[in-house]
Design a protein around this motif. Structure first.
Motif, PDB file in Angstrom:
ATOM      1  N   VAL A   1      26.874 -18.245  30.679  1.00 55.37           N
ATOM      2  CA  VAL A   1      26.164 -17.069  31.526  1.00 55.37           C
ATOM      3  C   VAL A   1      26.814 -15.690  31.008  1.00 55.37           C
ATOM      4  O   VAL A   1      26.353 -14.545  30.459  1.00 55.37           O
ATOM      5  CB  VAL A   1      26.215 -17.203  33.018  1.00 55.37           C
ATOM      6  CG1 VAL A   1      26.026 -15.796  33.659  1.00 55.37           C
ATOM      7  CG2 VAL A   1      25.314 -18.165  33.283  1.00 55.37           C
ATOM      8  N   LEU A   2      28.398 -15.863  31.028  1.00 50.45           N
ATOM      9  CA  LEU A   2      28.898 -14.663  30.736  1.00 50.45           C
ATOM     10  C   LEU A   2      28.909 -14.334  29.339  1.00 50.45           C
ATOM     11  O   LEU A   2      28.856 -13.044  28.956  1.00 50.45           O
ATOM     12  CB  LEU A   2      30.678 -14.972  30.874  1.00 50.45           C
ATOM     13  CG  LEU A   2      31.358 -13.795  31.191  1.00 50.45           C
ATOM     14  CD1 LEU A   2      32.701 -13.868  31.972  1.00 50.45           C
ATOM     15  CD2 LEU A   2      31.735 -13.142  29.696  1.00 50.45           C
ATOM     16  N   ARG A   3      28.887 -15.442  28.410  1.00 51.79           N
ATOM     17  CA  ARG A   3      28.516 -14.879  26.916  1.00 51.79           C
ATOM     18  C   ARG A   3      27.344 -14.287  26.572  1.00 51.79           C
ATOM     19  O   ARG A   3      27.321 -13.314  25.806  1.00 51.79           O
ATOM     20  CB  ARG A   3      28.383 -16.239  25.954  1.00 51.79           C
ATOM     21  CG  ARG A   3      29.647 -17.003  25.991  1.00 51.79           C
ATOM     22  CD  ARG A   3      29.776 -18.173  24.832  1.00 51.79           C
ATOM     23  NE  ARG A   3      31.292 -18.936  25.035  1.00 51.79           N
ATOM     24  CZ  ARG A   3      31.154 -20.132  25.379  1.00 51.79           C
ATOM     25  NH1 ARG A   3      30.154 -20.630  26.296  1.00 51.79           N
ATOM     26  NH2 ARG A   3      32.325 -20.619  25.486  1.00 51.79           N
ATOM     27  N   VAL A   4      26.058 -14.676  27.448  1.00 47.96           N
ATOM     28  CA  VAL A   4      25.077 -13.773  27.183  1.00 47.96           C
ATOM     29  C   VAL A   4      25.118 -12.544  27.518  1.00 47.96           C
ATOM     30  O   VAL A   4      24.739 -11.426  26.916  1.00 47.96           O
ATOM     31  CB  VAL A   4      23.579 -14.485  27.982  1.00 47.96           C
ATOM     32  CG1 VAL A   4      22.581 -13.528  28.152  1.00 47.96           C
ATOM     33  CG2 VAL A   4      23.355 -16.016  27.466  1.00 47.96           C
ATOM     34  N   TRP A   5      25.742 -12.319  28.824  1.00 46.85           N
ATOM     35  CA  TRP A   5      26.041 -10.883  29.080  1.00 46.85           C
ATOM     36  C   TRP A   5      26.955 -10.011  28.389  1.00 46.85           C
ATOM     37  O   TRP A   5      26.815  -8.658  28.073  1.00 46.85           O
ATOM     38  CB  TRP A   5      26.664 -10.715  30.588  1.00 46.85           C
ATOM     39  CG  TRP A   5      25.591 -11.240  31.920  1.00 46.85           C
ATOM     40  CD1 TRP A   5      25.328 -12.261  32.393  1.00 46.85           C
ATOM     41  CD2 TRP A   5      24.348 -10.201  32.222  1.00 46.85           C
ATOM     42  NE1 TRP A   5      24.170 -12.225  33.120  1.00 46.85           N
ATOM     43  CE2 TRP A   5      23.816 -11.024  33.106  1.00 46.85           C
ATOM     44  CE3 TRP A   5      24.118  -8.895  31.899  1.00 46.85           C
ATOM     45  CZ2 TRP A   5      22.476 -10.431  33.584  1.00 46.85           C
ATOM     46  CZ3 TRP A   5      22.942  -8.496  32.486  1.00 46.85           C
ATOM     47  CH2 TRP A   5      22.314  -9.158  33.432  1.00 46.85           C
TER      48      TRP A   5
END
Length: 322
Positions: A69-73
């Motif tokens: 999730v953090l990588r996508v953001w």
């Protein structure tokens, strides 16, 4: 200028959406939907985003899902990313030390994935301990030491498992060199919100409102930026209130604040944990998420009548300009 001072300057006067996490009914994260959602949020005028926050069910996500999730953001958003850190639901912390370790571990993970700051979920146990204030300060210090990032304190209401920080603790937290500011989410406690803002006066740090049901008043009391769940679906509506207040346009402020209040009344209501599902319904209506990815398996089941209330509010607001 330190990283903390730079972040304070960059976030002051801005809206930071506490973004949602698209999931199916089983809690499986829909990363295709997440990428599209992130692109739409990133295209709005935002100061940054808050991931792993309450709205995004950050403490419920598995460690691999949190990372993805953090990588996508991080791949999508140019501005700062604030990551909520606390005790994941997958960690069965039986002692306060284990809870500390889990919080610190999550902060280190966030730093390794490119977060710019962390927001520390309060440990409710501190409120019951004679040395609770000192221990809360030490937790924030330890998080900052371990992850090397600026830290945002999180005054979270008890209904969400939080710790209502007394003014003395807020002053101590904001005196830390690593402290960016304090994020207020007192829910409906006007006096607690006012007292916290007064405690932060003169610190030079951010006073971040998370008061979706007292958004306009919290700005009038002295909040200078926003990190709110409402912006997970309605960034423009949130910006309109903050912009008008900052510009000193009181006529526009009253109108914009009234519009946001109508939406908050339809979404931040009992049962309060249902606000995440209501915000997901709003995101579908806004075209930010597909229906298949707008499920909150961790909140209460809500009747269809509540969705109807949310949609009718959005339809009414759409007839007016933000």
């Amino acid at each position: 200028m330190s990283a903390t001072q730079t972040l304070v300057r960059g976030l002051r006067g801005t809206v930071v959406p506490a973004v949602a996490t698209p999931m199916d009914p089983r809690g499986v994260v829909d990363f295709d939907a997440l990428r599209g959602y992130a692109e739409r949020i990133a295209a709005a005028r935002i100061g940054g985003v808050a991931v792993w926050a309450h709205t995004g069910r950050g403490l419920h996500l598995s460690e691999p899902d949190r990372a993805d999730v953090l990588r996508v953001w991080r791949e999508t958003v140019d501005g700062p990313i604030v990551a909520g850190v606390g005790v994941p639901r997958s960690v069965r912390a039986t002692t306060l030390r284990e809870a500390w370790d889990a919080t610190v571990g999550m902060a280190v993970q966030a730093a390794g994935l490119g977060a710019d700051a962390v927001m520390v979920y309060p440990l409710a146990q501190f409120a019951e301990r004679p040395e609770g204030e000192r221990e809360a300060v030490r937790l924030h210090e330890r998080v900052a030491e371990a992850c090397g990032l600026p830290v945002l304190g999180f005054f979270l209401h008890g209904e969400a498992g939080g710790y209502p920080y007394p003014p003395s603790l807020i002053r101590r937290l904001l005196a830390l060199p690593s402290a960016v500011g304090v994020k207020l989410a007192t829910l409906d406690r006007a006096m607690a919100c006012q007292d916290a803002i007064r405690a932060a006066e003169g610190s030079g740090k951010l006073v971040v409102t998370g008061e979706d049901r007292m958004f306009g008043p919290s700005l009038m009391w002295g909040a200078d930026s926003a990190l709110v769940g409402i912006a997970a679906a309605r960034v423009g509506l949130t910006n309109a209130v903050l912009d008008a207040w900052t510009a000193g346009d009181h006529t526009a402020f009253v109108r914009a604040s009234g519009r946001l209040d109508r939406f908050a009344e339809a979404t931040f209501t009992a049962p309060i944990e249902g606000y995440v599902q209501r915000m997901l319904w709003a995101a579908v209506w806004e075209g930010l998420l597909p229906e298949s990815a707008a499920h909150d398996p961790y909140g209460p089941r809500l009747p269809e009548s509540e969705r109807t209330t949310v949609i009718r509010c959005l339809e009414s607001l759409s007839q007016e300009k933000d």
